[in-house]
Scaffold this motif. Structure first.
Motif, PDB file in Angstrom:
ATOM      1  N   ALA A 195       0.839  -1.205   0.000  1.00  0.00           N
ATOM      2  CA  ALA A 195       0.000   0.000   0.000  1.00  0.00           C
ATOM      3  C   ALA A 195       0.871   1.251   0.000  1.00  0.00           C
ATOM      4  O   ALA A 195       0.575   2.236  -0.686  1.00  0.00           O
ATOM      5  CB  ALA A 195      -0.934  -0.018   1.202  1.00  0.00           C
ATOM      6  N   VAL A 222      -5.794  -0.745   3.023  1.00  0.00           N
ATOM      7  CA  VAL A 222      -5.768  -2.217   2.930  1.00  0.00           C
ATOM      8  C   VAL A 222      -6.976  -2.778   3.685  1.00  0.00           C
ATOM      9  O   VAL A 222      -7.308  -2.319   4.784  1.00  0.00           O
ATOM     10  CB  VAL A 222      -4.459  -2.769   3.549  1.00  0.00           C
ATOM     11  CG1 VAL A 222      -4.498  -4.289   3.660  1.00  0.00           C
ATOM     12  CG2 VAL A 222      -3.254  -2.309   2.728  1.00  0.00           C
ATOM     13  N   ARG A 236      -3.305  -0.159  -4.797  1.00  0.00           N
ATOM     14  CA  ARG A 236      -4.572   0.364  -4.277  1.00  0.00           C
ATOM     15  C   ARG A 236      -5.404  -0.656  -3.513  1.00  0.00           C
ATOM     16  O   ARG A 236      -5.878  -0.407  -2.428  1.00  0.00           O
ATOM     17  CB  ARG A 236      -5.418   0.911  -5.436  1.00  0.00           C
ATOM     18  CG  ARG A 236      -4.966   2.230  -5.955  1.00  0.00           C
ATOM     19  CD  ARG A 236      -5.413   3.387  -5.035  1.00  0.00           C
ATOM     20  NE  ARG A 236      -4.371   4.394  -4.953  1.00  0.00           N
ATOM     21  CZ  ARG A 236      -3.618   4.616  -3.875  1.00  0.00           C
ATOM     22  NH1 ARG A 236      -3.788   3.953  -2.761  1.00  0.00           N
ATOM     23  NH2 ARG A 236      -2.695   5.543  -3.874  1.00  0.00           N
TER      24      ARG A 236
END
Ligand SMILES: Cc1cc2nc3c(=O)[nH]c(=O)nc-3n(C[C@H](O)[C@H](O)[C@H](O)COP(=O)(O)OP(=O)(O)OC[C@H]3O[C@@H](n4cnc5c(N)ncnc54)[C@H](O)[C@@H]3O)c2cc1C
Length: 387
Positions: free
Chosen positions: A24, A165, A29
């Motif tokens: 991340a 995340v 993404r």
């Protein structure tokens, strides 16, 4: 309903969440971590958490140096509490290992590690309670110590979530779906399908089983490593440093409440294969007696300590006791496993390295020694034993 993720990391131990965080942080993404129980419920939650910087190769030395810098500055660099205690670490070796130790120390110093080789009698200046008999030399690493593997896991998980995340617990991956020689998704125990071009196997002790779901064989043995807890007597004095007695085959590391964690350093875990489901199970008095005998030879004052219990731990061990950090022959199916008892202290650097490899960036350390195919025809490398 079929969902999608750019990367699915399987396993919510310290390695899986470190990888997710670093992915991340590199701008990936849509990262999804799937953990079949709760975060840190595997080997991470049973770890002793020792961080020492003596390693047999330049790459692993560089990794532990990078990782220690993170542990020491964890609130600022990650967030949360790594529980890092820089009590210092002494490592005793027999006379035959002196040459290897001198070479390792030269490598350490070149990377900025503070380390000093002492004559056995001199070690009393640092820790008078270790026994010098049987030692050829003692390495002193003042900045080494121990940390909290669960704290580090939760720290990385929190930081990863802040970067977007998704972490799902109580979700087991039961199928890895392939399209030809590529991974295309996973299926969970509840039957949910998640399409993804990239799956990372960060399941530690379960990594050979997970790899088999993709028809990939990992050269990893799950070997038993029990840990024992003793309570130091009131007259012991201040807590001891971390001490690894490589010559005598025992280690000690202080814990709160006058407790000491101790175990074997005999490198024989592969001779004791263990079902990962037995993790955390009881230890027998017989095996405790055998290890505590060695602990008492290393630190005679601990013979007065009261035995408090222990638990069954295990390591995921490769033939050269170094991790596999690589893509497998199934495109998009990556492995970060085979930590061989080093996974806590290397976890920040493993996360960084995996995230760089997966995104096609230059990793912070040379990745060749961690390739999946390195064991073809290879012999066992020199190791300084785990922990
Ligand atoms: C007793 C002991 C002492 C140790 N001492 C030290 C030490 O002193 N210093 C050091 O550096 N290292 C030490 N280690 C090693 C280190 O702790 C481990 O290498 C590290 O914690 C492993 O982290 P991991 O994330 O790879 O694996 P784990 O923590 O085991 O995480 C893997 C996760 O995957 C999950 N999982 C498995 N299968 C699936 C599936 N199909 N779907 C979804 N999730 C799944 C599991 O539930 C587990 O939570 C020790 C380990 C033990 C056991």
């Amino acid at each position: 309903m079929t969902r999608h993720a750019d990367v699915v990391v399987v396993g919510g131990g310290v390695i899986g969440v470190s990888i997710a965080f670093h992915l991340a942080a590199r701008g990936v993404r849509d990262v999804l971590v799937l953990e079949r129980r709760v975060l840190a419920s595997g080997g991470t939650g049973r770890s002793v958490g020792i961080v020492r910087q003596l390693y047999p190769t330049p790459e692993t030395t560089a990794m532990v140096v990078r990782s220690l810098a993170v542990f020491r500055d964890f609130p600022a660099r990650v967030g949360g509490d790594a529980g890092y205690v820089a009590c210092g670490c002494l490592i005793g070796v027999g006379g035959a290992m002196r040459g290897a130790l001198d070479r390792a120390v030269a490598r350490q110093r070149a990377l900025g590690v503070r380390a000093e080789v002492l004559a056995p009698a001199e070690a009393a200046r640092i820790e008078p309670r270790i026994a010098p008999a049987g030692l050829g030399a003692v390495l002193w690493e003042p900045d080494s110590g121990y940390g909290d593997p669960t704290g580090v896991t939760l720290g990385y998980a929190g930081a990863a979530r802040r970067l977007g995340v998704r972490i799902e617990q109580d979700v087991e991956v039961t199928e890895i779906r392939r399209g030809g020689d590529r991974v295309v998704g996973v299926t969970t125990g509840a039957g949910a399908r998640i399409d993804t071009p990239i799956v990372v196997n960060a399941t530690g002790l379960w990594s050979p089983a997970l790899a088999r779901l993709a028809d990939v064989a990992l050269p990893i043995v799950v070997g038993r490593h029990p840990v024992f807890v003793v309570e130091r007597d009131a007259g012991f004095g201040p807590p001891h440093v971390v001490y690894l007695d490589l010559a005598g085959g025992a280690y000690v590391r202080p814990e709160t409440g006058d407790l000491t964690l101790t175990g074997s350093l005999t490198d024989d875990e592969t001779r004791h294969p263990m079902d990962p489901e037995a993790l955390g199970g009881d230890v027998s008095l017989d095996e405790a007696g055998e290890v505590l005998e060695r602990t008492g030879r290393a630190v005679p004052r601990l013979r007065e300590a009261r035995y408090r219990g222990g638990w069954s731990g295990a390591f995921d061990i490769t033939p050269d006791w170094m991790p596999i950090l690589d893509e497998t022959p199934v495109r998009g199916f990556w492995v970060a496993a085979g930590m061989s008892g080093h996974g806590f202290k290397l976890s920040p650097a493993v996360g960084e390295t995996m995230a760089a490899l997966i995104t096609g960036a230059t990793p912070p350390v040379e990745p060749a020694p961690f390739r999946h195919d390195r064991f073809r025809g290879a012999s066992r490398a020199t190791t300084f034993v785990a922990s």
